[in-house]
Design an enzyme around this catalytic site. Structure first.
Site, PDB file in Angstrom:
ATOM      1  N   TYR A 138       0.837  -1.238   0.127  1.00 15.86           N
ATOM      2  CA  TYR A 138       0.057   0.057   0.028  1.00 15.86           C
ATOM      3  C   TYR A 138       0.925   1.186   0.109  1.00 15.86           C
ATOM      4  O   TYR A 138       0.268   2.317  -0.025  1.00 15.86           O
ATOM      5  CB  TYR A 138      -0.892  -0.055   1.258  1.00 15.86           C
ATOM      6  CG  TYR A 138      -1.999  -0.942   0.963  1.00 15.86           C
ATOM      7  CD1 TYR A 138      -3.327  -0.621   0.912  1.00 15.86           C
ATOM      8  CD2 TYR A 138      -1.791  -2.314   0.916  1.00 15.86           C
ATOM      9  CE1 TYR A 138      -4.631  -1.231   0.775  1.00 15.86           C
ATOM     10  CE2 TYR A 138      -2.971  -3.361   0.898  1.00 15.86           C
ATOM     11  CZ  TYR A 138      -4.357  -2.723   0.736  1.00 15.86           C
ATOM     12  OH  TYR A 138      -5.130  -3.809   0.619  1.00 15.86           O
ATOM     13  N   LYS A 185       3.325 -14.392   5.803  1.00 16.44           N
ATOM     14  CA  LYS A 185       3.701 -15.285   4.818  1.00 16.44           C
ATOM     15  C   LYS A 185       5.378 -15.479   4.957  1.00 16.44           C
ATOM     16  O   LYS A 185       6.006 -15.204   3.872  1.00 16.44           O
ATOM     17  CB  LYS A 185       3.248 -14.708   3.535  1.00 16.44           C
ATOM     18  CG  LYS A 185       3.257 -15.695   2.393  1.00 16.44           C
ATOM     19  CD  LYS A 185       2.271 -16.797   2.742  1.00 16.44           C
ATOM     20  CE  LYS A 185       2.364 -17.803   1.474  1.00 16.44           C
ATOM     21  NZ  LYS A 185       1.680 -19.044   1.770  1.00 16.44           N
ATOM     22  N   ASP A 218      -1.947 -17.886   5.445  1.00 18.29           N
ATOM     23  CA  ASP A 218      -3.095 -18.597   4.588  1.00 18.29           C
ATOM     24  C   ASP A 218      -3.971 -19.695   5.513  1.00 18.29           C
ATOM     25  O   ASP A 218      -4.816 -19.917   5.315  1.00 18.29           O
ATOM     26  CB  ASP A 218      -2.741 -19.332   3.327  1.00 18.29           C
ATOM     27  CG  ASP A 218      -1.166 -19.990   3.470  1.00 18.29           C
ATOM     28  OD1 ASP A 218      -0.263 -19.135   4.202  1.00 18.29           O
ATOM     29  OD2 ASP A 218      -0.958 -20.945   2.980  1.00 18.29           O
ATOM     30  N   ASP A 242      -5.873  -6.387   5.088  1.00 12.29           N
ATOM     31  CA  ASP A 242      -6.836  -6.118   4.402  1.00 12.29           C
ATOM     32  C   ASP A 242      -7.852  -7.079   4.244  1.00 12.29           C
ATOM     33  O   ASP A 242      -8.897  -7.054   4.517  1.00 12.29           O
ATOM     34  CB  ASP A 242      -6.231  -5.208   3.223  1.00 12.29           C
ATOM     35  CG  ASP A 242      -7.228  -4.284   2.635  1.00 12.29           C
ATOM     36  OD1 ASP A 242      -8.470  -4.573   3.123  1.00 12.29           O
ATOM     37  OD2 ASP A 242      -7.032  -4.169   1.392  1.00 12.29           O
TER      38      ASP A 242
END
Length: 494
Positions: A138, A185, A218, A242
């Protein structure tokens, strides 16, 4: 400070910037202000504009200077939904506001709401997603490297990770929660997402009363659906946060009932995160629940815990009773308009829900961050090579031969060429779909202290005589540790 601790009724009203927003924004803002007024909140509203109206006036950021000045002066804002251009044109006004005031923490409570029918009703879901709000993808640093290849830089900083995890820990302690989950991640992005994991572990060691864990993001998404009750506070980088905060909102009724806050050192903004719903704007059908719950967060932020509790429980009682609800949450055929819903909430002020577990709220003990730029010192640093991103339609074998020849006579030797992260030279078997952008990794034959800029410029000058290059990264080693991801042949060799 507990919820029943009253705000000083002799104190001056708190001035709050009110950004009604687009579509149904003005309707849900009026509804929220009416409930707060009836509940006795001592707030002086200052109206401001952002979003579509600003874009129409040619304000490319979507946030006029007058609005920025109002927020800077008042330090608290309540905002309705804003329209955001998708895929072209102006920037998001939401992102503009977060960045201008460095509102680095996005806080999204995820709590089962009585009367809201979902597949997860009755599970007792009650956790908070804390999302880093201003960096990561972002940061918006994008380039077209060739006419058909786009790049977005993922910027993660140690300071950004430290302050968002510290916020998550402080929030957990303020709300009497017991566990913080850092979801990343890091198994794939070992430097960027890995930094969030490493810093999170370090920061949470300073909070021994909290259980802390790391979870691959995930898997966190999977676990939020399979067993959401296990979460208490979940903290993530911007993009991950987000996505998962919206997923989490879906567990308890969707974005239409999801509150949100954006917190920084100087400014806090509370907002509904649902869309502007232009298809029903002006028809008196809008559901103000999300902005009402966001205003409850705002009241707690300014220290008015008693009014926050009155508003929150009046809303819960209204939803429990199931009467006079807007069409999106009412039983089929029983929906009413915004005004009737608001009137019912106001009528229920002073009543307490028997179904919502009690939770005491205290002020969040925010850490004060220094104003000077953050820098992590390194005792030693070396430059060990350079990555050069090149536009070419040549076969990788031909490109490798050409680039290798250009590096002769310099301190560099060509090590690998990759396409979209996959090594294509030297060939290693398999099949890779090629595009016209390649990363050529050149390693110094002997590492150099300093920046090796003169040698790198000479190499770039040679490459530029016969190839287009558009991006370069120095390969550095800090305190004897490589500060870059390895090429595939290095991974196999290691």
């Amino acid at each position: 400070m507990k919820d029943d601790c009253p705000m000083d009724q002799h104190a001056s009203p708190t001035k709050v910037t009110a950004i009604a927003g687009d579509g149904i924004g003005p309707e849900v803002m009026r509804a929220t202000q009416a409930v707060l007024a009836a509940a006795g909140a001592r707030i002086e509203w200052e109206d401001a504009v952002a979003g579509a109206e600003a874009f129409r006036k040619g304000v490319g950021s979507g946030a006029p200077q007058e609005t920025l000045d109002s927020i800077a002066a008042n330090r608290v804002a309540l905002k309705g939904p804003l329209e955001t251009p998708v895929g072209f044109g102006e920037k998001s006004a939401n992102v503009t506001l977060r960045k201008v005031f460095e509102m680095y923490a996005n806080i999204r409570p995820v709590r089962e709401i009585p009367g809201i029918r979902t597949p997860f009703a009755g599970r007792g879901i009650d956790f908070v997603v804390v999302r880093e709000n201003v960096e990561d993808l972002y940061a918006g640093i994008e380039h077209m490297q060739t006419p058909g290849v786009a790049q977005c830089l993922k910027v993660i900083t140690e300071a950004g990770c430290e302050r968002i995890v510290a916020m998550a820990a402080a929030l957990a302690e303020a709300e009497g929660r017991r566990k913080v989950t850092v979801a990343t991640k890091a198994n794939i992005m070992k430097l960027t997402e890995g930094m969030m994991k490493r810093v999170g572990e370090r920061v949470l060691k300073e909070h021994p009363s909290l259980v802390h864990e790391h979870m691959i993001v995930d898997n966190a998404a999977h676990q939020m659906v399979v067993r959401p009750e296990q979460f208490d506070v979940c903290v993530m980088t911007n993009m991950n946060g987000d996505i998962l905060s919206d997923l989490a909102a879906g567990l308890v009724g969707g974005l239409g009932v999801a509150p949100s806050s954006n917190i920084g050192d100087e400014v806090a903004m509370f907002e509904a995160v649902h869309g502007s719903a232009p298809q029903i704007a002006g028809q008196g059908l809008a559901n103000p629940t999300a902005l009402l719950l966001s205003s409850v967060m705002m009241l707690r932020h300014i220290g008015d815990f008693a009014t926050a509790r009155r508003v929150e429980h009046a809303l819960y009682v209204t939803l429990e009773e199931g009467r006079d609800l807007t069409g999106d949450i009412a039983a089929p055929g029983q929906g009413v308009g915004t005004d009737a819903y608001v009137a019912r909430v106001i009528a229920n002020l002073g009543r307490e829900s028997a179904r919502v577990p009690a939770r005491d709220y205290r002020p969040i003990a925010m850490r004060t961050w220094p104003a000077e730029p953050f820098a992590r010192p390194a005792a030693t640093r070396e430059v060990v090579g350079v990555d050069v991103f090149i536009e070419s339609r040549e076969d990788p074998s031909a490109l490798g031969a050409a680039l290798g020849a250009l590096a002769e006579g310099t301190p560099f030797a060509l090590q690998t060429i990759a396409s979209r992260g996959a090594q294509v030279w030297p060939p290693q078997g398999g099949t890779t779909f090629l595009v016209d952008q390649f990363r050529a990794r050149f390693r110094l034959k002997a590492p150099e202290a300093g920046d090796a800029s003169a040698a790198a410029l000479e190499l770039l000058s040679r490459i530029g005589r016969g190839h287009r290059w558009m991006h370069v990264e120095m390969l550095q080693r800090f305190d004897g540790v490589d500060a870059f991801s390895k090429a595939q042949d290095e991974i196999r060799a290691g």
